[in-house]
Design a protein around this motif. Sequence first.
Motif, PDB file in Angstrom:
ATOM      1  N   ALA A   1       0.920  -1.152  -0.138  1.00 31.17           N
ATOM      2  CA  ALA A   1       0.134   0.030   0.044  1.00 31.17           C
ATOM      3  C   ALA A   1       0.818   1.220  -0.020  1.00 31.17           C
ATOM      4  O   ALA A   1       0.539   2.266  -0.715  1.00 31.17           O
ATOM      5  N   TYR A   2       1.876   1.307   0.762  1.00 32.98           N
ATOM      6  CA  TYR A   2       2.892   2.380   0.866  1.00 32.98           C
ATOM      7  C   TYR A   2       3.604   2.446  -0.483  1.00 32.98           C
ATOM      8  O   TYR A   2       3.526   3.585  -0.912  1.00 32.98           O
ATOM      9  N   LYS A   3       4.012   1.664  -1.200  1.00 27.62           N
ATOM     10  CA  LYS A   3       4.888   1.497  -2.198  1.00 27.62           C
ATOM     11  C   LYS A   3       3.972   1.894  -3.364  1.00 27.62           C
ATOM     12  O   LYS A   3       4.478   2.562  -4.240  1.00 27.62           O
ATOM     13  N   LEU A   4       2.745   1.641  -3.462  1.00 24.65           N
ATOM     14  CA  LEU A   4       1.829   2.054  -4.599  1.00 24.65           C
ATOM     15  C   LEU A   4       0.997   3.430  -4.301  1.00 24.65           C
ATOM     16  O   LEU A   4       0.057   3.446  -4.991  1.00 24.65           O
ATOM     17  N   ASN A   5       1.493   3.743  -3.141  1.00 23.28           N
ATOM     18  CA  ASN A   5       0.693   5.279  -2.680  1.00 23.28           C
ATOM     19  C   ASN A   5      -0.609   5.104  -2.540  1.00 23.28           C
ATOM     20  O   ASN A   5      -1.676   5.970  -2.823  1.00 23.28           O
ATOM     21  N   TYR A   6      -1.216   4.142  -2.057  1.00 17.10           N
ATOM     22  CA  TYR A   6      -2.598   3.969  -1.616  1.00 17.10           C
ATOM     23  C   TYR A   6      -2.526   4.594  -0.335  1.00 17.10           C
ATOM     24  O   TYR A   6      -1.915   4.771   0.510  1.00 17.10           O
ATOM     25  N   SER A   7      -3.950   5.111  -0.122  1.00 14.97           N
ATOM     26  CA  SER A   7      -4.310   6.193   1.020  1.00 14.97           C
ATOM     27  C   SER A   7      -4.103   5.285   2.299  1.00 14.97           C
ATOM     28  O   SER A   7      -3.975   5.702   3.477  1.00 14.97           O
ATOM     29  N   SER A   8      -4.606   3.962   2.036  1.00 13.35           N
ATOM     30  CA  SER A   8      -4.447   3.061   3.192  1.00 13.35           C
ATOM     31  C   SER A   8      -4.443   1.487   2.736  1.00 13.35           C
ATOM     32  O   SER A   8      -4.782   1.233   1.541  1.00 13.35           O
ATOM     33  N   VAL A   9      -4.174   0.740   3.787  1.00 12.22           N
ATOM     34  CA  VAL A   9      -4.067  -0.787   3.511  1.00 12.22           C
ATOM     35  C   VAL A   9      -5.739  -1.044   3.145  1.00 12.22           C
ATOM     36  O   VAL A   9      -5.766  -2.045   2.178  1.00 12.22           O
ATOM     37  N   SER A  10      -6.746  -0.562   3.946  1.00 10.43           N
ATOM     38  CA  SER A  10      -8.359  -0.884   3.574  1.00 10.43           C
ATOM     39  C   SER A  10      -8.538  -0.699   2.154  1.00 10.43           C
ATOM     40  O   SER A  10      -9.211  -1.271   1.371  1.00 10.43           O
ATOM     41  N   HIS A  11      -8.090   0.531   1.746  1.00  7.71           N
ATOM     42  CA  HIS A  11      -8.342   1.116   0.360  1.00  7.71           C
ATOM     43  C   HIS A  11      -7.851   0.075  -0.542  1.00  7.71           C
ATOM     44  O   HIS A  11      -8.430  -0.257  -1.568  1.00  7.71           O
ATOM     45  N   LEU A  12      -6.578  -0.281  -0.486  1.00  5.59           N
ATOM     46  CA  LEU A  12      -5.867  -1.653  -1.368  1.00  5.59           C
ATOM     47  C   LEU A  12      -6.709  -2.520  -1.071  1.00  5.59           C
ATOM     48  O   LEU A  12      -7.090  -3.345  -2.370  1.00  5.59           O
ATOM     49  N   SER A  13      -7.041  -3.099  -0.080  1.00  2.00           N
ATOM     50  CA  SER A  13      -7.843  -4.351  -0.064  1.00  2.00           C
ATOM     51  C   SER A  13      -9.128  -4.214  -0.655  1.00  2.00           C
ATOM     52  O   SER A  13      -9.703  -5.165  -1.318  1.00  2.00           O
ATOM     53  N   ARG A  14      -9.936  -3.348  -0.492  1.00  2.00           N
ATOM     54  CA  ARG A  14     -11.241  -3.151  -0.975  1.00  2.00           C
ATOM     55  C   ARG A  14     -11.002  -2.865  -2.614  1.00  2.00           C
ATOM     56  O   ARG A  14     -11.869  -3.698  -3.218  1.00  2.00           O
ATOM     57  N   GLN A  15     -10.069  -2.425  -3.174  1.00  2.00           N
ATOM     58  CA  GLN A  15      -9.841  -2.205  -4.541  1.00  2.00           C
ATOM     59  C   GLN A  15      -9.306  -3.769  -5.210  1.00  2.00           C
ATOM     60  O   GLN A  15      -9.920  -4.065  -5.974  1.00  2.00           O
ATOM     61  N   PHE A  16      -8.484  -4.363  -4.448  1.00  2.00           N
ATOM     62  CA  PHE A  16      -8.197  -5.678  -4.718  1.00  2.00           C
ATOM     63  C   PHE A  16      -9.363  -6.476  -4.754  1.00  2.00           C
ATOM     64  O   PHE A  16      -9.465  -7.248  -5.751  1.00  2.00           O
ATOM     65  N   LYS A  17     -10.205  -6.568  -3.705  1.00  2.00           N
ATOM     66  CA  LYS A  17     -11.265  -7.401  -3.817  1.00  2.00           C
ATOM     67  C   LYS A  17     -12.353  -7.150  -4.850  1.00  2.00           C
ATOM     68  O   LYS A  17     -12.912  -7.939  -5.593  1.00  2.00           O
ATOM     69  N   LYS A  18     -12.561  -5.827  -4.998  1.00  2.00           N
ATOM     70  CA  LYS A  18     -13.236  -5.630  -6.029  1.00  2.00           C
ATOM     71  C   LYS A  18     -12.745  -5.795  -7.574  1.00  2.00           C
ATOM     72  O   LYS A  18     -13.911  -6.264  -8.464  1.00  2.00           O
ATOM     73  N   THR A  19     -11.767  -5.781  -7.760  1.00  2.00           N
ATOM     74  CA  THR A  19     -11.240  -6.281  -9.012  1.00  2.00           C
ATOM     75  C   THR A  19     -11.110  -7.853  -9.186  1.00  2.00           C
ATOM     76  O   THR A  19     -11.383  -8.399 -10.201  1.00  2.00           O
ATOM     77  N   THR A  20     -10.622  -8.239  -8.159  1.00  2.00           N
ATOM     78  CA  THR A  20     -10.400  -9.829  -8.191  1.00  2.00           C
ATOM     79  C   THR A  20     -11.402 -10.613  -7.760  1.00  2.00           C
ATOM     80  O   THR A  20     -11.475 -11.990  -8.135  1.00  2.00           O
ATOM     81  N   GLY A  21     -12.228 -10.228  -6.915  1.00  2.00           N
ATOM     82  CA  GLY A  21     -13.204 -11.094  -6.142  1.00  2.00           C
ATOM     83  C   GLY A  21     -12.912 -11.859  -4.896  1.00  2.00           C
ATOM     84  O   GLY A  21     -13.651 -12.461  -4.244  1.00  2.00           O
ATOM     85  N   PHE A  22     -11.708 -11.439  -4.570  1.00  2.00           N
ATOM     86  CA  PHE A  22     -10.742 -12.181  -3.477  1.00  2.00           C
ATOM     87  C   PHE A  22     -10.373 -11.128  -2.630  1.00  2.00           C
ATOM     88  O   PHE A  22      -9.798 -10.101  -3.040  1.00  2.00           O
ATOM     89  N   SER A  23     -10.326 -11.394  -1.167  1.00  2.00           N
ATOM     90  CA  SER A  23      -9.345 -10.534  -0.666  1.00  2.00           C
ATOM     91  C   SER A  23      -8.023 -10.718  -0.660  1.00  2.00           C
ATOM     92  O   SER A  23      -7.649 -11.792  -1.017  1.00  2.00           O
ATOM     93  N   PRO A  24      -6.853  -9.953  -0.448  1.00  2.00           N
ATOM     94  CA  PRO A  24      -5.582 -10.250  -0.776  1.00  2.00           C
ATOM     95  C   PRO A  24      -5.042 -11.456   0.100  1.00  2.00           C
ATOM     96  O   PRO A  24      -4.233 -12.270  -0.406  1.00  2.00           O
ATOM     97  N   SER A  25      -5.590 -11.637   1.318  1.00  2.00           N
ATOM     98  CA  SER A  25      -5.130 -12.816   2.224  1.00  2.00           C
ATOM     99  C   SER A  25      -5.562 -14.089   1.683  1.00  2.00           C
ATOM    100  O   SER A  25      -4.880 -15.073   1.460  1.00  2.00           O
TER     101      SER A  25
END
Length: 186
Positions: A146-170
């Motif tokens: 999240a830091y490396k890719l300049n996301y505002s937060s880990v939760s923002h990255l997680s939501r975007q990941f899940k919305k795009t892939t259908g899976f949570s990152p974990s």
Amino acid sequence: MKIQVKFDFLSICNNLLSEKLVRLGIKYKLNSSSEIEILERLSPEDKMLLYKELNSSGIHVIDNHQSILVQRVKNILMEIIKLDNYNDDFKVSAYIEDRLPHSYSYLSRVFSEATFMSIEKFLILKKIDYVKDLLIEDGLSLTEIAYKLNYSSVSHLSRQFKKTTGFSPSYFVNLKKQITTATKKN
């Protein structure tokens, strides 16, 4: 014996291009991952031979102005993803406009017409692809990514990941581990 490999497609493509151009005796310069500057004038026959040689390896010469612009925008977006530590004032639109001689609105329209998606959507898809690589190959934590890719937060990255892939990152990481383990057993 089975081994797992990871491809560096950029290196493979650059090596293939270099090999083909050297074989044809063409003087060139690789400007980017998808732009070759031919340093000499080619006859129509040599040009056709070059196109045929590249095409035989799945490399297609883009000769349509709009397609060239779209490819250049895609290259710039991939460059943006790999940037380290850009700040909160960073604007994708300004970055693209600085590198291409067109307004962002024009580039956005051309991009959307050609790809049927917005520049922003394409960037998100490619960022999530990169996140997958970083999770699996580099073993970075979601916080580091999240830091490396300049996301505002880990939760923002997680939501975007899940919305795009259908899976949570974990879940994605665990699923990949299960698949890898099952593959190794076979």
